[in-house]
Scaffold this motif. Structure first.
Motif, PDB file in Angstrom:
ATOM      1  N   UNK A  88       0.800  -1.221   0.000  1.00 40.43           N
ATOM      2  CA  UNK A  88       0.000   0.000   0.000  1.00 40.43           C
ATOM      3  C   UNK A  88       0.840   1.282   0.000  1.00 40.43           C
ATOM      4  N   UNK A  89       2.151   1.192   0.254  1.00 46.58           N
ATOM      5  CA  UNK A  89       3.002   2.365   0.283  1.00 46.58           C
ATOM      6  C   UNK A  89       2.968   3.070   1.630  1.00 46.58           C
ATOM      7  N   UNK A  90       3.731   4.160   1.738  1.00 45.44           N
ATOM      8  CA  UNK A  90       3.786   4.874   3.014  1.00 45.44           C
ATOM      9  C   UNK A  90       4.195   6.326   2.788  1.00 45.44           C
ATOM     10  N   UNK A  91       3.822   7.153   3.766  1.00 48.93           N
ATOM     11  CA  UNK A  91       4.182   8.566   3.745  1.00 48.93           C
ATOM     12  C   UNK A  91       5.503   8.758   4.468  1.00 48.93           C
ATOM     13  N   UNK A  92       6.193   9.828   4.158  1.00 53.04           N
ATOM     14  CA  UNK A  92       7.436  10.155   4.834  1.00 53.04           C
ATOM     15  C   UNK A  92       7.182  10.300   6.331  1.00 53.04           C
ATOM     16  N   UNK A  93       8.010   9.589   7.140  1.00 51.25           N
ATOM     17  CA  UNK A  93       7.872   9.659   8.584  1.00 51.25           C
ATOM     18  C   UNK A  93       6.874   8.691   9.176  1.00 51.25           C
ATOM     19  N   UNK A  94       6.268   7.851   8.348  1.00 49.86           N
ATOM     20  CA  UNK A  94       5.273   6.892   8.850  1.00 49.86           C
ATOM     21  C   UNK A  94       5.901   5.889   9.807  1.00 49.86           C
ATOM     22  N   UNK A  95       7.198   5.596   9.616  1.00 48.59           N
ATOM     23  CA  UNK A  95       7.946   4.735  10.529  1.00 48.59           C
ATOM     24  C   UNK A  95       9.416   5.108  10.409  1.00 48.59           C
ATOM     25  N   UNK A  96      10.281   4.453  11.149  1.00 51.06           N
ATOM     26  CA  UNK A  96      11.676   4.879  11.308  1.00 51.06           C
ATOM     27  C   UNK A  96      12.411   5.089   9.984  1.00 51.06           C
ATOM     28  N   UNK A  97      12.326   4.129   9.072  1.00 50.49           N
ATOM     29  CA  UNK A  97      13.094   4.214   7.823  1.00 50.49           C
ATOM     30  C   UNK A  97      12.326   4.869   6.686  1.00 50.49           C
ATOM     31  N   UNK A  98      11.173   5.445   6.968  1.00 56.49           N
ATOM     32  CA  UNK A  98      10.361   6.071   5.912  1.00 56.49           C
ATOM     33  C   UNK A  98      10.908   7.465   5.612  1.00 56.49           C
ATOM     34  N   UNK A  99      11.917   7.515   4.728  1.00 56.64           N
ATOM     35  CA  UNK A  99      12.606   8.782   4.456  1.00 56.64           C
ATOM     36  C   UNK A  99      11.882   9.640   3.430  1.00 56.64           C
ATOM     37  N   UNK A 100      11.022   9.028   2.630  1.00 54.61           N
ATOM     38  CA  UNK A 100      10.321   9.782   1.587  1.00 54.61           C
ATOM     39  C   UNK A 100       8.981   9.121   1.293  1.00 54.61           C
ATOM     40  N   UNK A 101       8.042   9.893   0.733  1.00 49.58           N
ATOM     41  CA  UNK A 101       6.766   9.325   0.301  1.00 49.58           C
ATOM     42  C   UNK A 101       7.044   8.238  -0.729  1.00 49.58           C
ATOM     43  N   UNK A 102       6.446   7.064  -0.534  1.00 49.72           N
ATOM     44  CA  UNK A 102       6.740   5.917  -1.401  1.00 49.72           C
ATOM     45  C   UNK A 102       5.463   5.193  -1.793  1.00 49.72           C
ATOM     46  N   UNK A 103       5.303   4.972  -3.086  1.00 50.38           N
ATOM     47  CA  UNK A 103       4.147   4.231  -3.580  1.00 50.38           C
ATOM     48  C   UNK A 103       4.333   2.741  -3.306  1.00 50.38           C
ATOM     49  N   UNK A 104       3.234   2.047  -3.062  1.00 45.56           N
ATOM     50  CA  UNK A 104       3.269   0.601  -2.881  1.00 45.56           C
ATOM     51  C   UNK A 104       3.047  -0.117  -4.200  1.00 45.56           C
ATOM     52  N   UNK A 105       2.989  -1.439  -4.132  1.00 44.67           N
ATOM     53  CA  UNK A 105       2.860  -2.243  -5.346  1.00 44.67           C
ATOM     54  C   UNK A 105       1.557  -1.966  -6.099  1.00 44.67           C
ATOM     55  N   UNK A 106       0.474  -1.736  -5.363  1.00 46.80           N
ATOM     56  CA  UNK A 106      -0.797  -1.459  -6.041  1.00 46.80           C
ATOM     57  C   UNK A 106      -0.702  -0.178  -6.868  1.00 46.80           C
ATOM     58  N   UNK A 107      -0.122   0.859  -6.300  1.00 45.84           N
ATOM     59  CA  UNK A 107       0.028   2.103  -7.056  1.00 45.84           C
ATOM     60  C   UNK A 107       0.997   1.938  -8.227  1.00 45.84           C
ATOM     61  N   UNK A 108       2.033   1.138  -8.033  1.00 43.62           N
ATOM     62  CA  UNK A 108       2.981   0.882  -9.122  1.00 43.62           C
ATOM     63  C   UNK A 108       2.317   0.181 -10.301  1.00 43.62           C
ATOM     64  N   UNK A 109       1.220  -0.532 -10.007  1.00 45.48           N
ATOM     65  CA  UNK A 109       0.507  -1.268 -11.058  1.00 45.48           C
ATOM     66  C   UNK A 109      -0.612  -0.449 -11.693  1.00 45.48           C
ATOM     67  N   UNK A 110      -0.689   0.836 -11.371  1.00 45.35           N
ATOM     68  CA  UNK A 110      -1.774   1.690 -11.868  1.00 45.35           C
ATOM     69  C   UNK A 110      -1.921   1.572 -13.384  1.00 45.35           C
ATOM     70  N   UNK A 111      -3.152   1.344 -13.829  1.00 44.89           N
ATOM     71  CA  UNK A 111      -3.524   1.179 -15.246  1.00 44.89           C
ATOM     72  C   UNK A 111      -3.035  -0.141 -15.847  1.00 44.89           C
ATOM     73  N   UNK A 112      -2.369  -0.961 -15.030  1.00 47.72           N
ATOM     74  CA  UNK A 112      -1.887  -2.246 -15.519  1.00 47.72           C
ATOM     75  C   UNK A 112      -2.500  -3.406 -14.758  1.00 47.72           C
ATOM     76  N   UNK A 113      -1.689  -4.426 -14.524  1.00 47.72           N
ATOM     77  CA  UNK A 113      -2.129  -5.648 -13.853  1.00 47.72           C
ATOM     78  C   UNK A 113      -1.239  -5.929 -12.658  1.00 47.72           C
ATOM     79  N   UNK A 114      -1.843  -6.315 -11.542  1.00 48.13           N
ATOM     80  CA  UNK A 114      -1.072  -6.779 -10.392  1.00 48.13           C
ATOM     81  C   UNK A 114      -1.364  -8.256 -10.180  1.00 48.13           C
ATOM     82  N   UNK A 115      -0.302  -9.040 -10.076  1.00 43.07           N
ATOM     83  CA  UNK A 115      -0.433 -10.488  -9.884  1.00 43.07           C
ATOM     84  C   UNK A 115      -0.003 -10.835  -8.467  1.00 43.07           C
ATOM     85  N   UNK A 116      -0.971 -11.204  -7.637  1.00 41.55           N
ATOM     86  CA  UNK A 116      -0.716 -11.541  -6.243  1.00 41.55           C
ATOM     87  C   UNK A 116      -0.551 -13.049  -6.121  1.00 41.55           C
TER      88      UNK A 116
END
Length: 448
Positions: free
Chosen positions: A216-244
């Motif tokens: 699902x991704x995370x926002x900057x500062x959400x936890x210790x190593x969260x240095x920057x806003x980061x998209x998760x796998x679902x967002x990376x698959x936007x307009x495409x296909x995600x295979x779970x």
């Protein structure tokens, strides 16, 4: 100096490394991309034709075993097989880099690098990229799908082609090694999303601690190593296909979070409250019987029905015996292209044993054995010994006998057939004389 027409991507979490690499490489190559987070590589690869990736092997503080680099190496090679990957690692971490070479990396460079050596390595990688693309264009067999002639597999792929034209969620079932990943790729490539990204997620490899941040991704500062806003796998698959993949392995307490995303077609990053809309085709797979898992309260019934708009079951190789030899030839041609070998053929004995072998690991087992045989064979013929097929699984029994009895009966029949000639019997069984003598002693088989 004329620049080489090539697209190079550098991935490292240190901005000074990215800057230094870009300054060096942009003098020699047409386009240089940089990323400080490897999780964004899938989207970039789907939008650009990248020739070479320079991939750092460590990203999180306190984790310096290189496993992240190996993980993203696999992701890159899955999404873009023609892209050449060079690993970057610190001195003293060479063993992990060597493991990367075994998993498809072209080469590795040590940090801090020598400029001339780095340039030479990238130039060679660009040349390799050209060769791979040319070979792929000439030999479409490597990128094609082997379907086969058995009725069960024909029906499965016909269903896959039909459902591909829709956005229906698909659940792929089948034993390990039956080709669930390949079926998911086939559906994606037959769909209207084929020109967009295909994201593969092995859910079985995600532990509870990183499940949400990875998907699902995370926002900057959400936890210790969260240095920057980061998209998760679902967002990376936007307009495409995600295979779970391996969805049956998701713990019960995390299934509700997955269900929420699938139901609402939105995703909320950790540390944020605003949901982000998703336009993603969802394909899932498992080797488990999900109906039984639902009955035993190990899998949520509502999630089961959400992912199972259409169900496709892939048969094992035991159920498609007529496809064994054609599949073996397809895989052999694939390996010949991969290792740039001259024409290789199977011996008659090798073909006989492959037909009789049980293939409990299905296509994956066959591919592994054939790849090993291509590497090992000294001439242009793959022998039964090169395939290293186990005696017990070569000869299938129609009776529900223990494996030891199957082996004993097989040995006795072959010995009788050859009048207890040890050399001829051992050759047919694919054993050495010494190995056959040991089995005769084990089962108390005495020459008549």
């Amino acid at each position: 100096m004329k620049k080489t027409n090539a697209n190079i991507l550098v991935i490292d979490d240190q901005e000074d490394i990215l800057f230094a690499a870009k300054m060096l490489l942009k003098k020699h190559f047409e386009t240089i991309f940089t990323l400080n987070n490897p999780k964004n590589v899938l989207r970039l690869l789907s939008e650009n034709d990248i020739d070479v990736v320079l991939l750092d092997m460590n990203y999180r503080i306190g984790f310096e075993d290189g496993r992240e680099g190996l993980y993203f190496l696999k992701e890159i090679k899955t999404l873009s097989p023609k892209t050449i990957v060079i690993l970057m690692t610190a001195f003293g971490k060479v063993e992990t880099a060597v493991e990367g070479l075994k998993n498809g990396a072209f080469d590795y460079v040590l940090k801090p690098w020598e400029n001339e050596k780095l340039l030479q390595t990238v130039k060679l990688a660009v040349e390799e990229s050209r060769k791979v693309k040319k070979k792929t264009d000439q030999n479409t067999l490597t990128d094609s799908f082997f379907i086969g002639q058995s009725n069960l597999i024909q029906k499965a792929y016909a269903l896959g082609e039909k459902v591909a034209k829709t956005d229906a969620n698909v659940l792929i079932l089948g034993e390990n090694g039956t080709g669930k990943f390949v079926m998911a790729q086939y559906i994606h490539q037959q769909s209207n999303r084929k020109n967009n990204v295909f994201v593969h997620v092995d859910l079985g490899s995600l532990n509870d601690n990183i499940f949400e941040s990875e998907l699902f991704g995370y926002a900057k500062g959400a936890f210790t190593d969260a240095k920057a806003d980061t998209a998760g796998r679902f967002e990376n698959a936007q307009n495409g296909t995600i295979f779970l993949d391996e969805i049956g392995n998701v713990p019960l307490h995390l299934q509700s979070k997955l269900l929420q995303v699938i139901q609402t077609k939105t995703v909320t990053r950790l540390g944020e409250s605003k949901p982000r809309p998703l336009n993603v085709r969802i394909i899932t797979a498992t080797n488990l019987n999900l109906k039984e898992e639902v009955a035993q309260k190990n899998f949520r019934e509502d999630l089961y029905y959400r992912i199972n708009t259409m169900e496709i079951t892939l048969p094992s190789l035991k159920e498609r015996k007529e496809d064994k030899i054609p599949l073996a030839q397809f895989l052999l041609d694939k390996m010949i292209a991969k290792y740039n070998r001259n024409k290789i053929v199977y011996s008659e004995r090798a073909l006989e044993q492959m037909e009789k072998h049980a293939w409990n690991g299905n296509i994956r087992e066959m591919e592994n054995r054939i790849e090993r045989a291509v590497i090992l064979c000294d001439n242009n013929t793959i022998s039964a010994a090169d395939l290293d097929l186990d005696l017990v699984t070569i000869y299938e029994s129609k009776d529900d006998l223990p494996l030891s009895d199957v082996e004993k009966n097989t040995i006795e029949k072959v010995l009788v057939k050859h009048g207890y000639n040890i050399s001829k019997s051992a050759e047919e069984l694919g054993l050495s004389r010494a190995a056959l003598y040991r089995r005769m002693e084990k089962y108390n088989i005495n020459p008549e």
